[in-house]
Scaffold this active site. Structure first.
Site, PDB file in Angstrom:
ATOM      1  N   GLU A 402       0.856  -1.179   0.000  1.00 35.25           N
ATOM      2  CA  GLU A 402       0.000   0.000   0.000  1.00 35.25           C
ATOM      3  C   GLU A 402       0.898   1.236   0.000  1.00 35.25           C
ATOM      4  O   GLU A 402       1.853   1.300   0.762  1.00 35.25           O
ATOM      5  CB  GLU A 402      -0.910  -0.153   1.224  1.00 35.25           C
ATOM      6  CG  GLU A 402      -1.239   1.054   1.985  1.00 35.25           C
ATOM      7  CD  GLU A 402      -1.977   0.694   3.317  1.00 35.25           C
ATOM      8  OE1 GLU A 402      -2.436  -0.444   3.534  1.00 35.25           O
ATOM      9  OE2 GLU A 402      -2.061   1.592   4.147  1.00 35.25           O
ATOM     10  N   HIS A 487      -2.720  -6.144  11.203  1.00 33.86           N
ATOM     11  CA  HIS A 487      -3.667  -7.100  10.620  1.00 33.86           C
ATOM     12  C   HIS A 487      -3.591  -8.475  11.276  1.00 33.86           C
ATOM     13  O   HIS A 487      -3.300  -9.464  10.600  1.00 33.86           O
ATOM     14  CB  HIS A 487      -3.387  -7.266   9.119  1.00 33.86           C
ATOM     15  CG  HIS A 487      -3.516  -6.016   8.313  1.00 33.86           C
ATOM     16  ND1 HIS A 487      -3.029  -5.901   7.020  1.00 33.86           N
ATOM     17  CD2 HIS A 487      -4.098  -4.817   8.598  1.00 33.86           C
ATOM     18  CE1 HIS A 487      -3.302  -4.687   6.550  1.00 33.86           C
ATOM     19  NE2 HIS A 487      -3.931  -4.018   7.491  1.00 33.86           N
ATOM     20  N   ASN A 525      -5.487  -5.989   2.497  1.00 37.31           N
ATOM     21  CA  ASN A 525      -6.004  -5.534   3.795  1.00 37.31           C
ATOM     22  C   ASN A 525      -7.259  -6.336   4.140  1.00 37.31           C
ATOM     23  O   ASN A 525      -8.078  -6.608   3.268  1.00 37.31           O
ATOM     24  CB  ASN A 525      -6.334  -4.048   3.720  1.00 37.31           C
ATOM     25  CG  ASN A 525      -5.238  -3.249   3.033  1.00 37.31           C
ATOM     26  OD1 ASN A 525      -4.910  -3.506   1.886  1.00 37.31           O
ATOM     27  ND2 ASN A 525      -4.670  -2.318   3.732  1.00 37.31           N
TER      28      ASN A 525
HETATM   29  P1  FAE Z   1     -11.986  -5.861  15.691  1.00 38.98           P
HETATM   30  O1  FAE Z   1     -12.395  -4.859  14.696  1.00 38.98           O
HETATM   31  O2  FAE Z   1     -10.625  -5.782  16.264  1.00 38.98           O
HETATM   32  O3  FAE Z   1     -13.076  -5.795  16.874  1.00 38.98           O
HETATM   33  C1  FAE Z   1     -12.934  -6.522  18.066  1.00 38.98           C
HETATM   34  C2  FAE Z   1     -13.556  -5.734  19.202  1.00 38.98           C
HETATM   35  O4  FAE Z   1     -13.664  -6.570  20.347  1.00 38.98           O
HETATM   36  C3  FAE Z   1     -12.740  -4.535  19.643  1.00 38.98           C
HETATM   37  O5  FAE Z   1     -13.566  -3.385  19.662  1.00 38.98           O
HETATM   38  C4  FAE Z   1     -12.245  -4.903  21.039  1.00 38.98           C
HETATM   39  O6  FAE Z   1     -12.100  -3.794  21.893  1.00 38.98           O
HETATM   40  C5  FAE Z   1     -13.322  -5.839  21.514  1.00 38.98           C
HETATM   41  N1  FAE Z   1     -12.876  -6.805  22.527  1.00 38.98           N
HETATM   42  C6  FAE Z   1     -11.726  -7.515  22.556  1.00 38.98           C
HETATM   43  N2  FAE Z   1     -11.696  -8.342  23.632  1.00 38.98           N
HETATM   44  C7  FAE Z   1     -12.868  -8.141  24.304  1.00 38.98           C
HETATM   45  C8  FAE Z   1     -13.418  -8.697  25.491  1.00 38.98           C
HETATM   46  N3  FAE Z   1     -12.771  -9.635  26.193  1.00 38.98           N
HETATM   47  N4  FAE Z   1     -14.625  -8.252  25.902  1.00 38.98           N
HETATM   48  C9  FAE Z   1     -15.286  -7.294  25.204  1.00 38.98           C
HETATM   49  N5  FAE Z   1     -14.802  -6.731  24.055  1.00 38.98           N
HETATM   50  C10 FAE Z   1     -13.611  -7.163  23.618  1.00 38.98           C
HETATM   51  O7  FAE Z   1     -12.150  -7.338  15.134  1.00 38.98           O
HETATM   52  N6  FAE Z   1      -7.856  -3.319   7.577  1.00 38.98           N
HETATM   53  C11 FAE Z   1      -8.249  -3.047   6.313  1.00 38.98           C
HETATM   54  O8  FAE Z   1      -8.912  -3.880   5.678  1.00 38.98           O
HETATM   55  N7  FAE Z   1      -7.914  -1.854   5.717  1.00 38.98           N
HETATM   56  C12 FAE Z   1      -7.161  -0.910   6.342  1.00 38.98           C
HETATM   57  O9  FAE Z   1      -6.900   0.167   5.777  1.00 38.98           O
HETATM   58  C13 FAE Z   1      -6.717  -1.194   7.667  1.00 38.98           C
HETATM   59  N8  FAE Z   1      -5.922  -0.312   8.339  1.00 38.98           N
HETATM   60  C14 FAE Z   1      -5.605  -0.561   9.652  1.00 38.98           C
HETATM   61  C15 FAE Z   1      -4.881   0.398  10.377  1.00 38.98           C
HETATM   62  C16 FAE Z   1      -4.624   0.202  11.738  1.00 38.98           C
HETATM   63  C17 FAE Z   1      -3.830   1.225  12.493  1.00 38.98           C
HETATM   64  C18 FAE Z   1      -5.115  -0.960  12.389  1.00 38.98           C
HETATM   65  C19 FAE Z   1      -4.878  -1.191  13.858  1.00 38.98           C
HETATM   66  C20 FAE Z   1      -5.817  -1.917  11.668  1.00 38.98           C
HETATM   67  C21 FAE Z   1      -6.064  -1.731  10.313  1.00 38.98           C
HETATM   68  N9  FAE Z   1      -6.788  -2.670   9.580  1.00 38.98           N
HETATM   69  C22 FAE Z   1      -7.128  -2.413   8.272  1.00 38.98           C
HETATM   70  C23 FAE Z   1      -7.208  -3.956  10.178  1.00 38.98           C
HETATM   71  C24 FAE Z   1      -8.697  -4.004  10.539  1.00 38.98           C
HETATM   72  O10 FAE Z   1      -9.070  -2.873  11.286  1.00 38.98           O
HETATM   73  C25 FAE Z   1      -8.941  -5.312  11.342  1.00 38.98           C
HETATM   74  O11 FAE Z   1      -8.578  -6.397  10.512  1.00 38.98           O
HETATM   75  C26 FAE Z   1     -10.391  -5.458  11.764  1.00 38.98           C
HETATM   76  O12 FAE Z   1     -10.799  -4.393  12.584  1.00 38.98           O
HETATM   77  C27 FAE Z   1     -10.621  -6.790  12.492  1.00 38.98           C
HETATM   78  O13 FAE Z   1     -12.022  -6.972  12.629  1.00 38.98           O
HETATM   79  P2  FAE Z   1     -12.598  -7.957  13.724  1.00 38.98           P
HETATM   80  O14 FAE Z   1     -14.073  -7.936  13.607  1.00 38.98           O
HETATM   81  O15 FAE Z   1     -11.894  -9.258  13.623  1.00 38.98           O
END
Ligand code: FAE
Length: 546
Positions: A402, A487, A525
């Protein structure tokens, strides 16, 4: 000649002090440290889940997987409770903004840290991290022995902090990503459904050619193409009309103010504006922020007993609640879900989980680097924080890079990249009884294949352009940002720890529906794939299990 100083041609004639003082930039401001901190937003107003509640469906986490599950369950008539350890992010701080700016991190910026831990830790070789108050902030830099895993914390999960790149993998690569999933169904039904739900859209190509804030991307494209690599535009979830108005000075700036890592105050369509807005409209879902699930175990009368801690904004437990749920959806993210399941198997709460739990974790091959351009190749002092494209060398070299912004507010003559690579290494989570925590056995040296794959692109570009790598962004004389991932993927892999639709083996009524299902790599991503897989799985679960 600038090859020797390692700083890049752009810094000639600009003293370090002059650079920092003169910018008010993302990195410069961070380097100043010690600024007055904005008052933090207050906690959520909505009533959280009551102790002793008995609920139909409980969703742990409010990121992509959790939001898809909650929305589709609610639309099917099910009452849903979403439990989220982070804050609601719906109340402005004393600066009038919900989210802190990247240039001026404060307590809102990090999850329970007293010092920032910026992915780019240095500038011109100098450390730029600064002290902040300990607070339940938005970005968690979670340290394991060999890697730091960045994750979003709050209602919206990773969508609150991510770059918004909404990339569907190439169809020919899908078989290697999720081999047990029907490719036609995904590309005909679930990827389109996910992209529609997320609001993905590609930049107006004519505007891209002229927009000052994308000069860095045009330089990235030129260098890629001159070395024979295809540059591909990728959709994002940013509201492109809003960004055009930002550029015209007509609305408050967000992408053009460099907002990204600590939240985006205006133009980005995070889950709060898409799936979670639809969820609220159903009237069938309650969300409990600042509640962290610690245990799930079979209940005596059927269903599951779920234990959670209610947290204060300083991270202390203010109450412990026990509820029961007919069905529990693990959507705490790859790391959150894996940590819970590994602990609950080890402590006997969920004894029938199989040995695949905790396995197959990967970093999506993330590695970062910068290149120092010549003086005649400026990348622009104004850089939109939302990337629009990448360099595709996946088939030949195992890397998709990217073209990322470096929104410092001044001309840096630097090109910056986040590469996603076909790194084959997979780590395992395990319960560490002595330390009372879950460990991950990722090794720092396992990034080497990623570096080699990224070099398949950037060594060639450097040779062609007569340029060098930046060595000042990740430490002193360090080229590669190989200590982190944005990721995290895997840990409860589809068709291994679960059946082919995310039902956990051994405990009927428990499901995994987030990035933990994907075995370590998506070739691009990941959030569109996480969303599409969740759409596929929840449709089947609603049709057959409810
Ligand atoms: P996620 O979105 O992480 O949600 C999990 C939630 O569960 C979070 O809100 C936690 O706080 C919560 N949680 C965890 N443990 C507990 C618990 N014990 N009790 C209650 N709540 C809890 O999971 N991906 C892209 O496709 N494009 C991008 O441009 C991109 N840029 C990124 C930039 C950064 C800086 C970061 C950090 C990530 C980026 N990602 C990107 C990755 C993407 O945000 C990530 O793959 C997804 O958010 C994962 O989705 P999930 O639903 O697996």
């Amino acid at each position: 000649m600038h090859e020797r100083d390692g700083h890049g041609a752009g810094y000639r004639g600009v003293s370090r002090r002059g650079f920092i003082a003169g910018t008010g930039s993302i990195l410069g401001a961070a380097a100043l440290g010690g600024r007055a901190l904005a008052t933090q937003p207050s906690g959520p107003a909505a009533a959280p889940i009551a102790a002793g509640a008995n609920v139909q469906a409980l969703v742990i986490g409010t990121g992509y997987g959790g939001s898809v599950a909650a929305l589709r369950l609610a639309q099917a008539g099910v009452d849903v409770h979403m439990i989220e350890m982070g804050m609601a992010w719906d109340t402005p701080g004393s600066d009038g903004k919900i989210f802190a700016n990247t240039t001026n991190p404060d307590g809102r910026s990090y999850w329970l840290r007293t010092k920032t831990k910026q992915p780019l830790s240095n500038f011109l070789g100098f450390p730029i991290d600064r002290k902040i108050p300990r607070y339940t902030g938005i970005l968690d830099a979670e340290d394991f022995s060999g890697i730091t895993v960045y994750q979003g914390r709050g209602v919206g999960g990773g969508s609150l902090v991510n770059g918004g790149m909404a990339v569907t993998p190439k169809r020919e690569n899908f078989g290697a990503i999720l081999p047990s999933v029907d490719v036609d169904e995904m590309y005909n039904t679930y990827y389109p459904r996910a992209n529609a739900g997320l609001g993905s859209a590609t930049i107006d190509p004519a505007w891209f050619e002229s927009a000052e804030c994308y000069q860095y991307a045009r330089v990235g494209r030129k260098h890629a193409q001159r070395s024979g690599f295809p540059f591909v535009f990728v959709p994002t979830v940013y509201d492109w009309d809003y960004m055009k108005q930002e550029a015209a000075g007509a609305v408050p700036k967000s992408a053009l103010a460099g907002e990204i890592l600590y939240g985006n105050n205006y133009g980005k369509r995070s889950l709060q504006k898409t799936y979670l807005a639809q969820i609220k409209a159903t009237g069938k879902v309650t969300i409990s922020p600042l509640h962290r699930v610690t245990s799930v175990a079979p209940a005596a009368g059927g269903g599951y007993t779920v234990v959670m801690e209610q947290l204060s904004t300083s991270g202390d437990t203010v109450a412990t609640k026990t509820v029961t749920a007919d069905r529990v959806f693990f959507a705490a993210g790859s790391v959150g879900t894996s940590k819970l399941l590994v602990k609950l198997k080890a402590n006997g709460a969920l004894p029938n989980l199989n040995g695949e739990v905790g396995q197959g974790w990967g970093d999506n091959g993330n590695v970062m680097c910068g290149r120092a351009n010549h003086l005649w190749d400026p990348t622009g002092s104004l850089q939109a924080s939302i990337p629009t494209g990448g360099i595709d060398n996946w088939t030949a070299g195992g890397a998709f890079a990217e073209v990322a912004p470096l929104p410092t507010g001044i001309e840096t003559y630097a090109s910056f990249y986040l590469s996603i690579t076909k790194n084959p290494n997979r780590a395992q989570f395990s319960w560490n009884a002595a330390a009372n925590r879950v460990d991950l056995n990722w090794q720092a040296s396992w990034k080497q294949p990623s570096i080699e794959m990224a070099k398949s692109i950037f060594d060639k570009i450097n040779r062609k352009e007569g340029t060098i790598y930046r060595t000042d962004l990740f430490g002193v004389s360090k080229i590669w940002g190989d200590h982190l991932t944005y990721h995290p993927l895997g840990g409860a892999v589809l068709n291994k720890a679960t059946d082919n639709y995310g039902r956990l083996h051994g405990h009927p009524g428990l499901y995994v529906i987030d990035g933990a299902l994907i075995p370590g790599n998506t070739s691009v991503n990941p959030f569109v794939s996480i969303t599409a897989l969740a759409e596929r799985n929840i449709e089947k679960i609603i049709a057959t299990d409810l």
